[in-house]
Scaffold this active site. Structure first.
Site, PDB file in Angstrom:
ATOM      1  CG  HIS A 211     -22.089  66.984 104.258  1.00 25.10           C
ATOM      2  ND1 HIS A 211     -21.491  66.050 103.429  1.00 25.10           N
ATOM      3  CD2 HIS A 211     -23.421  67.028 104.016  1.00 25.10           C
ATOM      4  CE1 HIS A 211     -22.472  65.587 102.539  1.00 25.10           C
ATOM      5  NE2 HIS A 211     -23.724  65.938 103.053  1.00 25.10           N
ATOM      6  CD  GLU A 316     -22.714  63.662 105.768  1.00 24.77           C
ATOM      7  OE1 GLU A 316     -23.525  64.245 106.115  1.00 24.77           O
ATOM      8  OE2 GLU A 316     -22.846  63.021 104.527  1.00 24.77           O
TER       9      GLU A 316
END
Length: 342
Positions: A211, A316
């Site tokens: 992330h 991500e």
């Protein structure tokens, strides 16, 4: 953090009189009112220095969540006395982020495992809320790597009753114009055999995601390229799935964006003001997630300043739509390579 002096472990590998790489691990107790119960916080910094070019790159990994929280480029203004001048910070970290191990970091590169998003487990699973162990480090010519490991324990088994071992290896390459590689493996460490019905329950499935929060100057001038002809799920539109047009090459930001791109290409690019900013390459991951919370959601997050959404964007790589299954002894590996444009 408290004012306690950090404990330091320093390991350096000089590759020549003017080139060196290494790691520094530091730890100290968080600023808890009760010193006896304050958490021990640790972080490890990787660096590569090249005095001939007058450059140094650094990456810092917080052991809580094995979260890369900083990746920076520096000028060595006075190499002999160690003076450095910050040139570039590639990652965003909120000024309100909790760095004492009490909550996951808001920024850097958190790890979502064994669940991405909401579900039966806490949001994004427990990997980002766990303290990982520093497993090993390797320093070589103009690069340095560290590996962090998390194994199932009493806490994880109370949430997710499976035996596992997951390892994150972070590699910093180059003192000047550096690149960053994250290799993430997950292994089913249960001892059963999937050939019998009694052992079938030891097989587990997971979703996961790296992330990264990338630092930008103005998200309204940012574009994510290479999104044409992709089936995308839009969380802000009641999770409707829409395929982008063949000539729809870029995604821009003028409101909250929370999009999962299915069967995404292995390479996507971030641009700012029309100029390349970051090239993100994935291997072993099937999706890319594109996210920016925008103003209203930013105001609702206690660990995120109201205007900070303007200075970050997330791209991500993840395994999201179809969970990955591992039989006992099997493993999965995913890789993310980050290449800034200098």
């Amino acid at each position: 953090m408290s004012a306690e002096t950090p404990r330091r472990i320093h390991c350096e590998t000089p590759t020549s009189p003017l080139v060196s790489s290494g790691i520094v691990t530091e730890s100290r107790r968080g600023a808890d009112a009760d010193a006896a119960t304050a958490k021990e916080c640790a972080w490890t910094t990787l660096y590569v220095k090249d005095a001939t070019r007058g450059r140094c790159s650094r990456v810092t990994v917080h052991h809580y969540g094995a979260t890369v929280c900083a990746w920076t480029e520096h000028a060595l203004d006075s190499p002999t006395v160690g003076e450095e001048r910050l040139l570039k910070s590639h990652l965003f970290l909120s000024e309100l982020s909790h760095v004492d191990g009490s909550r996951p970091l808001r920024g850097g590169i958190p790890l979502c495992f064994p669940q991405f998003g909401p579900g039966a487990l806490p949001q994004h699973g427990f990997a980002r809320n766990s303290t990982w162990q520093l497993a090993e480090s390797v320093a070589s010519d103009r690069s340095v790597s560290v590996s962090f490991r998390l194994k199932d324990n009493e806490h994880t088994r109370s949430l997710w009753p499976h035996s596992f071992e997951t390892t994150l290896t972070v590699t910093l390459n180059g003192a000047d114009k550096s690149t960053l590689t994250l290799q993430w493996s997950v292994r089913n460490s249960s001892c059963g055999s999937p050939s019998t019905a009694a052992d079938a329950a030891t097989t587990f499935s997971f979703t996961n995601c790296l992330h990264p929060y990338f630092a930008v100057h103005d998200v309204s001038k940012v574009r994510v390229r290479d999104v044409s002809n992709l089936l995308c799920r839009h969380k802000t539109r009641d999770n409707v799935e829409i395929r982008t047009d063949a000539d729809e090459h870029e995604l821009s930001f003028a409101a909250e964006v929370d999009v999962v791109c299915y069967d995404a290409p292995d390479v996507m690019n971030i641009l700012e003001q029309g100029r390349p900013l970051m090239r993100v390459t994935k291997k072993g991951f099937s999706e890319f997630v594109i996210w920016n919370p925008w103003s209203e959601k930013a105001k609702a997050m206690s660990d995120f300043a109201d205007d900070e959404y303007q200075r970050m964007v997330c791209l991500e790589p993840g395994v999201i739509r179809t969970p990955h299954s591992l039989a006992p002894g099997d493993s999965w590996t995913g890789v993310m390579l980050l290449e800034p444009s200098y």
